[in-house]
Design an enzyme around this catalytic site. Structure first.
Site, PDB file in Angstrom:
ATOM      1  CG  HIS A   3      29.972  41.007  32.180  1.00 21.98           C
ATOM      2  ND1 HIS A   3      31.342  40.971  32.048  1.00 21.98           N
ATOM      3  CD2 HIS A   3      29.692  42.173  32.814  1.00 21.98           C
ATOM      4  CE1 HIS A   3      31.859  42.052  32.582  1.00 21.98           C
ATOM      5  NE2 HIS A   3      30.891  42.808  33.054  1.00 21.98           N
ATOM      6  CD  GLU A  41      36.672  50.368  36.987  1.00 22.75           C
ATOM      7  OE1 GLU A  41      35.612  49.872  37.428  1.00 22.75           O
ATOM      8  OE2 GLU A  41      37.563  49.669  36.491  1.00 22.75           O
ATOM      9  CG  ASP A  60      40.533  44.604  33.143  1.00 22.64           C
ATOM     10  OD1 ASP A  60      40.151  43.429  33.288  1.00 22.64           O
ATOM     11  OD2 ASP A  60      40.105  45.549  33.823  1.00 22.64           O
ATOM     12  CG  HIS A  65      34.603  44.049  28.910  1.00 27.18           C
ATOM     13  ND1 HIS A  65      34.061  42.791  28.814  1.00 27.18           N
ATOM     14  CD2 HIS A  65      35.348  44.051  30.043  1.00 27.18           C
ATOM     15  CE1 HIS A  65      34.467  42.058  29.843  1.00 27.18           C
ATOM     16  NE2 HIS A  65      35.252  42.801  30.593  1.00 27.18           N
ATOM     17  CE  LYS A 165      40.956  48.237  37.384  1.00 21.61           C
ATOM     18  NZ  LYS A 165      39.563  48.240  37.882  1.00 21.61           N
TER      19      LYS A 165
END
Length: 300
Positions: A3, A41, A60, A65, A165
């Site tokens: 995405h 994030e 991940d 990505h 994270k």
């Protein structure tokens, strides 16, 4: 399917490069010192141990990505944005990535996981204390890899991919840092602000940092040009699904691309499994593990 490739700003990486002579003519190692692609994030594990603890930050985010965004930043101009032309040029980028030896894994990669801390007004437990986590796995929640591309255009430019994270602030952007000018013909001391082009991913924006000179104070003054992107008609996943229904695979990932991406990162995972890079720790709500780049990032 990824995405990220359907995000407005990600697609504007190609638009900014290929539709503007002033940028494309500078888009090489002669003028660009470093490219950072960052997805930091504040989100912690949030009950996803069943998935995340067996995957980790590199698998991940970096391997899929962020490396796809790297391809769009570094690719040669394609003949068209059709499926074959676009995928061929992205594959060229992946094939040009210099293989990471054990020594390079030790020098050019970092991994870490978060300790207990405070994010905004929320107490976050240590990653190893999150429900469903197996501490023996040594899963990283922070990953950073520096890559070099062996190509005519990019030899001499560093590409840094980073994700983490439970950090103190959300920072999702691709940052292009241009080299300093060769000479400053001003009669005062001080350092000019480096020229930086930022592609904001969330929120979606485009920012150019420049340097000006104050007419009275004779000191350098920062100039910032920012454009906010209009919200897309469809969310990223919706755009991908529509392309699938229309039979357009341009924003999908071809099989040989996926294989080359794993070629890039497999040595990192192998090195980490053998302890070549220590598993560092950082407090939740912090900027991540301390590094030589922290001061530079904070100042930029």
């Amino acid at each position: 399917m990824d995405h990220f490739l359907a995000m407005t700003t990600v697609q504007n990486v190609l638009g900014s490069r290929l539709a503007n002579r002033v940028l494309e003519s500078l888009w090489n190692s002669t003028h660009i010192a470093e490219v950072e692609i960052i997805w930091d994030e504040t989100l912690a594990l949030e009950g996803r141990a069943g998935y995340y603890d067996g995957v980790g930050a590199l698998r991940d985010m970096l391997q899929n990505h962020l490396v796809q965004l790297l391809c769009l930043v570094a690719m040669e101009p394609p003949i068209s944005l059709g499926e074959r032309d676009l995928h061929d040029r992205k594959l060229d980028v992946l094939r040009s990535v210099r293989p990471l030896t054990d020594e390079a894994v030790m020098r050019r990669t970092r991994r870490a996981r978060y300790l207990p801390g405070l994010i905004a007004d929320r107490n976050v437990p240590a990653y190893v204390d999150e429900e469903g986590v197996d501490p023996a796995r040594g899963t990283e929640t922070f990953a950073e890899v520096e890559l070099e591309l062996d190509s005519w255009r990019w030899t001499g430019t560093t590409f840094r991919l980073r994700t983490g994270k439970a950090l103190g602030a959300d920072r999702m952007e691709a940052v292009v840092r241009f080299r300093d000018v060769p000479h400053l013909p001003f009669g005062h001391s001080g350092e000019a602000r480096p020229n930086i082009l930022r592609f904001g991913l969330e929120p979606e924006s485009l920012t150019l940092d420049l340097t000006g000179v104050g007419s009275r104070t004779q000191t350098f003054a920062p100039l910032e040009l920012t454009a906010r992107m209009d919200p897309p008609e469809l969310p990223a996943y919706g755009r991908l699904l529509l392309d699938v229904l229309n039979g357009d695979p341009a924003l999908s990932i071809r099989g040989d691309e996926a294989e080359e991406a794993w070629r890039v990162f497999a040595p990192v995972l192998s090195g980490w499994s053998r302890g070549l890079t220590p598993l560092e720790e950082y407090p939740a709500g912090s900027d991540g593990p301390a590094s030589d780049h922290d001061g530079e990032q904070a100042g930029s």
